[in-house]
Design a protein around this motif. Structure first.
Motif, PDB file in Angstrom:
ATOM      1  N   ASP A   1     -53.613  -1.807   5.016  1.00 43.66           N
ATOM      2  CA  ASP A   1     -54.011  -2.811   6.035  1.00 43.66           C
ATOM      3  C   ASP A   1     -54.955  -3.736   5.939  1.00 43.66           C
ATOM      4  O   ASP A   1     -55.063  -4.733   6.455  1.00 43.66           O
ATOM      5  N   ALA A   2     -55.928  -3.348   4.690  1.00 41.27           N
ATOM      6  CA  ALA A   2     -57.009  -4.298   4.460  1.00 41.27           C
ATOM      7  C   ALA A   2     -56.496  -5.319   3.537  1.00 41.27           C
ATOM      8  O   ALA A   2     -55.893  -5.575   2.875  1.00 41.27           O
ATOM      9  N   GLU A   3     -57.538  -6.510   4.218  1.00 42.08           N
ATOM     10  CA  GLU A   3     -57.144  -7.785   3.279  1.00 42.08           C
ATOM     11  C   GLU A   3     -57.506  -7.884   2.006  1.00 42.08           C
ATOM     12  O   GLU A   3     -57.145  -8.356   1.010  1.00 42.08           O
ATOM     13  N   ASN A   4     -58.425  -6.862   1.389  1.00 39.19           N
ATOM     14  CA  ASN A   4     -58.723  -6.718   0.087  1.00 39.19           C
ATOM     15  C   ASN A   4     -58.211  -5.435  -0.372  1.00 39.19           C
ATOM     16  O   ASN A   4     -58.751  -5.039  -1.413  1.00 39.19           O
ATOM     17  N   GLY A   5     -57.172  -5.006   0.265  1.00 39.92           N
ATOM     18  CA  GLY A   5     -56.598  -3.842  -0.274  1.00 39.92           C
ATOM     19  C   GLY A   5     -56.018  -4.038  -1.512  1.00 39.92           C
ATOM     20  O   GLY A   5     -56.103  -3.198  -2.459  1.00 39.92           O
ATOM     21  N   PRO A   6     -55.257  -5.133  -1.878  1.00 39.51           N
ATOM     22  CA  PRO A   6     -54.808  -5.417  -3.453  1.00 39.51           C
ATOM     23  C   PRO A   6     -55.979  -5.545  -4.279  1.00 39.51           C
ATOM     24  O   PRO A   6     -55.827  -4.944  -5.381  1.00 39.51           O
ATOM     25  N   ALA A   7     -56.849  -6.027  -4.272  1.00 39.82           N
ATOM     26  CA  ALA A   7     -58.124  -5.945  -5.057  1.00 39.82           C
ATOM     27  C   ALA A   7     -58.499  -4.625  -5.351  1.00 39.82           C
ATOM     28  O   ALA A   7     -58.955  -4.262  -6.483  1.00 39.82           O
ATOM     29  N   PHE A   8     -58.701  -3.705  -4.296  1.00 39.45           N
ATOM     30  CA  PHE A   8     -59.231  -2.314  -4.501  1.00 39.45           C
ATOM     31  C   PHE A   8     -58.247  -1.586  -5.305  1.00 39.45           C
ATOM     32  O   PHE A   8     -58.606  -1.031  -6.210  1.00 39.45           O
ATOM     33  N   LEU A   9     -56.870  -1.911  -5.037  1.00 43.01           N
ATOM     34  CA  LEU A   9     -55.902  -0.869  -5.838  1.00 43.01           C
ATOM     35  C   LEU A   9     -55.912  -1.559  -7.164  1.00 43.01           C
ATOM     36  O   LEU A   9     -55.769  -0.493  -7.939  1.00 43.01           O
ATOM     37  N   GLU A  10     -56.140  -2.802  -7.330  1.00 48.77           N
ATOM     38  CA  GLU A  10     -56.243  -2.960  -8.921  1.00 48.77           C
ATOM     39  C   GLU A  10     -57.550  -2.191  -9.582  1.00 48.77           C
ATOM     40  O   GLU A  10     -57.340  -1.905 -10.505  1.00 48.77           O
ATOM     41  N   ALA A  11     -58.394  -2.374  -8.893  1.00 55.54           N
ATOM     42  CA  ALA A  11     -59.673  -1.790  -9.564  1.00 55.54           C
ATOM     43  C   ALA A  11     -59.368  -0.238  -9.472  1.00 55.54           C
ATOM     44  O   ALA A  11     -59.833   0.395 -10.361  1.00 55.54           O
TER      45      ALA A  11
ATOM     46  N   ALA B   1     -67.818   2.261   0.628  1.00 61.42           N
ATOM     47  CA  ALA B   1     -66.843   3.066   0.563  1.00 61.42           C
ATOM     48  C   ALA B   1     -65.728   2.931  -0.546  1.00 61.42           C
ATOM     49  O   ALA B   1     -65.389   3.894  -1.132  1.00 61.42           O
ATOM     50  N   VAL B   2     -65.667   1.843  -0.828  1.00 58.89           N
ATOM     51  CA  VAL B   2     -65.076   1.460  -2.348  1.00 58.89           C
ATOM     52  C   VAL B   2     -65.698   1.847  -3.427  1.00 58.89           C
ATOM     53  O   VAL B   2     -64.972   2.464  -4.521  1.00 58.89           O
TER      54      VAL B   2
ATOM     55  N   ILE C   1     -50.470   2.694  -9.088  1.00 56.22           N
ATOM     56  CA  ILE C   1     -50.571   3.376  -7.797  1.00 56.22           C
ATOM     57  C   ILE C   1     -49.415   3.075  -6.977  1.00 56.22           C
ATOM     58  O   ILE C   1     -49.038   1.687  -7.016  1.00 56.22           O
ATOM     59  N   GLU C   2     -48.821   3.954  -6.214  1.00 56.66           N
ATOM     60  CA  GLU C   2     -47.830   3.657  -5.139  1.00 56.66           C
ATOM     61  C   GLU C   2     -48.419   3.480  -4.002  1.00 56.66           C
ATOM     62  O   GLU C   2     -49.041   4.426  -3.491  1.00 56.66           O
ATOM     63  N   LEU C   3     -48.470   2.252  -3.443  1.00 59.39           N
ATOM     64  CA  LEU C   3     -48.772   1.932  -2.049  1.00 59.39           C
ATOM     65  C   LEU C   3     -47.693   2.316  -1.000  1.00 59.39           C
ATOM     66  O   LEU C   3     -46.643   1.723  -1.120  1.00 59.39           O
ATOM     67  N   LEU C   4     -47.747   3.198  -0.107  1.00 62.31           N
ATOM     68  CA  LEU C   4     -46.765   4.132   0.758  1.00 62.31           C
ATOM     69  C   LEU C   4     -46.728   3.140   1.972  1.00 62.31           C
ATOM     70  O   LEU C   4     -47.975   2.706   2.596  1.00 62.31           O
ATOM     71  N   SER C   5     -45.765   2.693   2.190  1.00 57.13           N
ATOM     72  CA  SER C   5     -45.380   2.131   3.647  1.00 57.13           C
ATOM     73  C   SER C   5     -45.528   3.057   4.718  1.00 57.13           C
ATOM     74  O   SER C   5     -45.522   4.513   4.135  1.00 57.13           O
ATOM     75  N   GLY C   6     -45.813   2.753   5.925  1.00 55.90           N
ATOM     76  CA  GLY C   6     -45.596   3.908   6.821  1.00 55.90           C
ATOM     77  C   GLY C   6     -44.315   4.686   7.132  1.00 55.90           C
ATOM     78  O   GLY C   6     -44.568   6.105   7.213  1.00 55.90           O
ATOM     79  N   ARG C   7     -43.509   4.253   6.886  1.00 58.44           N
ATOM     80  CA  ARG C   7     -42.153   4.859   6.802  1.00 58.44           C
ATOM     81  C   ARG C   7     -42.076   5.641   5.628  1.00 58.44           C
ATOM     82  O   ARG C   7     -41.464   6.907   5.684  1.00 58.44           O
ATOM     83  N   ARG C   8     -42.416   5.134   4.540  1.00 59.13           N
ATOM     84  CA  ARG C   8     -42.555   6.289   3.273  1.00 59.13           C
ATOM     85  C   ARG C   8     -43.366   7.396   3.387  1.00 59.13           C
ATOM     86  O   ARG C   8     -43.005   8.296   3.031  1.00 59.13           O
ATOM     87  N   GLU C   9     -44.555   6.974   3.841  1.00 65.03           N
ATOM     88  CA  GLU C   9     -45.519   8.083   4.128  1.00 65.03           C
ATOM     89  C   GLU C   9     -45.129   9.254   5.193  1.00 65.03           C
ATOM     90  O   GLU C   9     -45.079  10.235   5.012  1.00 65.03           O
ATOM     91  N   ALA C  10     -44.226   8.916   6.291  1.00 65.52           N
ATOM     92  CA  ALA C  10     -43.504   9.619   7.045  1.00 65.52           C
ATOM     93  C   ALA C  10     -42.590  10.617   6.458  1.00 65.52           C
ATOM     94  O   ALA C  10     -42.407  11.786   6.667  1.00 65.52           O
ATOM     95  N   GLU C  11     -41.756   9.919   5.500  1.00 59.46           N
ATOM     96  CA  GLU C  11     -40.857  10.721   4.809  1.00 59.46           C
ATOM     97  C   GLU C  11     -41.326  11.756   3.950  1.00 59.46           C
ATOM     98  O   GLU C  11     -40.775  12.694   3.828  1.00 59.46           O
ATOM     99  N   LEU C  12     -42.480  11.110   3.308  1.00 65.44           N
ATOM    100  CA  LEU C  12     -42.949  12.414   2.240  1.00 65.44           C
ATOM    101  C   LEU C  12     -43.695  13.557   3.020  1.00 65.44           C
ATOM    102  O   LEU C  12     -43.737  14.648   2.639  1.00 65.44           O
TER     103      LEU C  12
END
Length: 511
Positions: free
Chosen positions: A103-113, A70-71, A122-133
């Motif tokens: 949620d993924a432990e390898n999320g930070p590495a994926f976001l860098e790539a 998927a990555v 890239i802006e990583l949205l929190s759940g609250r931020r995602e709800a607001e948008l």
């Protein structure tokens, strides 16, 4: 001698506000999507839309990691999107990531790539931020919304209350299709129990839903709505603003849950990668309906991406009406004399004010939009102007309007070309508009049939030729220098308007 296409393009662009496109890349738990818009405005026009179903959120809750395949697919899609943005000369690119990367432990590495692949932070949205948008997206896409927004992604469900332009607090739950499939081990019975227990804890986000609208955001719910339309033989294939009665939806959702997706009508319109998630989306929506008891479910094509654009507007821009802005843009692009549309609004304002039956504010708003759209079919062959205008208007990418409003706009302009005999109208659009709006569309169509022989769609004439009801008679007044506009054709149109209202009608020449 052939037409100079460059000159034509420049002439068209001269009628709209120029500016570089803006793009949003949305890295979701199920799909990675690029949408390019004409700019940051109250009624942004999508220029290009492409998604890749990567399934980043598949098995994240059970394994704690993003799947390697998927990555790979996601990074490949992001590299392609970077090239597409360059080709479209996009001025600004905003990149968002949601639940799977969160949620993924390898999320930070994926976001860098991922940032390297798409060439943008890239802006990583929190759940609250995602709800607001998501809530901002619904506010941007619906006229005076009142209810609860539910944004179902692959990894999570966000719920947030909206009342007009006011947003309540949001809540996020791991009820996205991929997450629920993972948590339940593929058991719909277990998935239903998980969803029911999670929604009991949603608190005020569902407690306040009773008797109000549930705004369903997200690809899986839009896919379910598309299948619902097919099952009900609903021919206006526009998702935004499609409204479903909860009891009807419950019976349909149960069919989805109990059926093989491949047997559902129009399932070929749903990508194969999304089909396994339909039943999980149905389970969640069914539990929302049972717990919240909404008055209706309204499908929203606007969500996080449009919410981000809306957030970047100032207060004055946010307050503008997106339907009237979009209609004004079509007026500038397609009508013979763009200034004629606003004159039609004022001319019909005066006529409607002279009648004994008042309009509501919403009806006036729709009439104003119809006036801006009344001449969009003028380039078409005369035999097809009504039909082509109807198709353009009924299927336009408008927001801030529901399906009855679409039906009104389309039928009113159709009647302007074809005459106001009710049997000429599409039975579907007549049913969608409902009795009052349908008759309002006939009335406006009859008024427009008078306006165009007077003004020939040009500016400057309607303000000098008022139409009004006076002492129970409809009177069209022509000044001395325009008295020769009087003709049998114009008189016949005027009498047709009179017959519709059950009164006499005449032309008067000002002294």
């Amino acid at each position: 001698m052939g037409l100079d296409q460059t000159a034509l393009n420049e002439a068209a662009l001269a009628r709209i506000e120029p500016g570089a496109p803006v793009a949003i890349i949305d890295i979701g738990s199920n799909s990675v999507r690029l949408v390019a818009y004409s700019g940051i405005s109250r009624a942004p026009t999508p220029l290009y839309n492409e998604k890749v179903l990567c399934g980043l959120g598949r098995n994240v809750l059970s394994t704690g990691r993003l799947n390697e395949e998927a990555v790979r697919r996601a990074l490949q899609a992001l590299a392609r999107f970077r090239v597409l943005c360059e080709a479209m000369h996009v001025g600004q690119v905003f990149v968002l990531a949601t639940a799977a990367a969160r949620d993924a432990e390898n999320g930070p590495a994926f976001l860098e790539a991922a940032a390297a692949a798409c060439g943008h932070p890239i802006e990583l949205l929190s759940g609250r931020r995602e709800a607001e948008l998501s809530a901002y997206g619904v506010i941007s896409g619906f006229h005076a919304p009142d209810g609860v927004v539910g944004d179902l992604g692959g990894g999570s469900l966000e719920l947030v209350d909206v009342r007009g332009s006011a947003i309540g607090s949001g809540v996020t739950m791991p009820l996205g299709g991929l997450a629920l499939q993972d948590l339940s081990g593929g058991s719909l019975k277990k998935a239903r129990k998980i969803a029911a227990e999670a929604l009991k804890k949603a608190g005020p986000q569902l407690d306040t839903l009773k008797g109000r609208t549930f705004y369903a955001v997200g690809g899986t719910w839009r896919a379910l709505a598309r299948l619902h339309q097919a099952a009900r033989d609903y021919r206006l294939h526009v998702m935004h603003g499609y409204s479903i009665e909860p009891n009807d939806e419950l019976s349909f959702l149960q069919v989805v849950e109990q059926s093989d997706a491949a047997t559902l009508a129009a399932v070929e319109s749903v990508s194969e990668a999304r089909r396994p998630l339909l039943a999980y989306g149905a389970v969640v929506l069914e539990e929302v309906i049972r717990s919240g008891r909404p008055r209706e479910i309204a499908i929203s094509a606007t969500g996080v991406r449009e919410g981000l654009l809306f957030e970047k507007l100032d207060d004055a821009a946010r307050a503008r009406d997106p339907l009237l802005l979009a209609a004004a843009e079509l007026n500038r692009l397609r009508c013979r004399s763009p200034g004629h549309g606003p004159e039609l609004q004022a001319w019909t304002d005066a006529f409607m004010a002279s009648l004994s039956t008042p309009e509501t504010a919403d009806e006036r708003r729709l009439r104003h939009a119809a006036c801006l759209l009344a001449d969009v079919g003028w380039r078409t062959h005369p035999d097809y102007r009504g039909e082509q205008s109807l198709n353009v208007i009924a299927h336009a990418s408008f927001v801030g309007i529901d399906h009855p409003g679409r039906a009104y706009l389309a039928v009113a302009v159709f009647f302007r070309h074809e005459g106001v005999a009710p049997e000429k109208a599409s039975p579907l659009l007549r049913q969608l508009a409902g009795p009052r709006l349908f008759e309002q569309a006939r009335l406006l169509g009859a008024v427009l049939r008078v306006a165009f022989p007077v003004s020939v769609a040009m500016e400057g004439i309607l303000p000098r030729t008022p139409l009004a009801m006076r002492d129970g008679v409809i009177v069209l007044t022509l000044p001395q220098d325009l008295k020769d506009l009087a003709s049998d054709r114009l008189s016949n149109r005027l009498r047709g308007l009179g017959r519709l209202l059950g009164v006499e009608a005449r032309i008067e020449i000002a002294a």
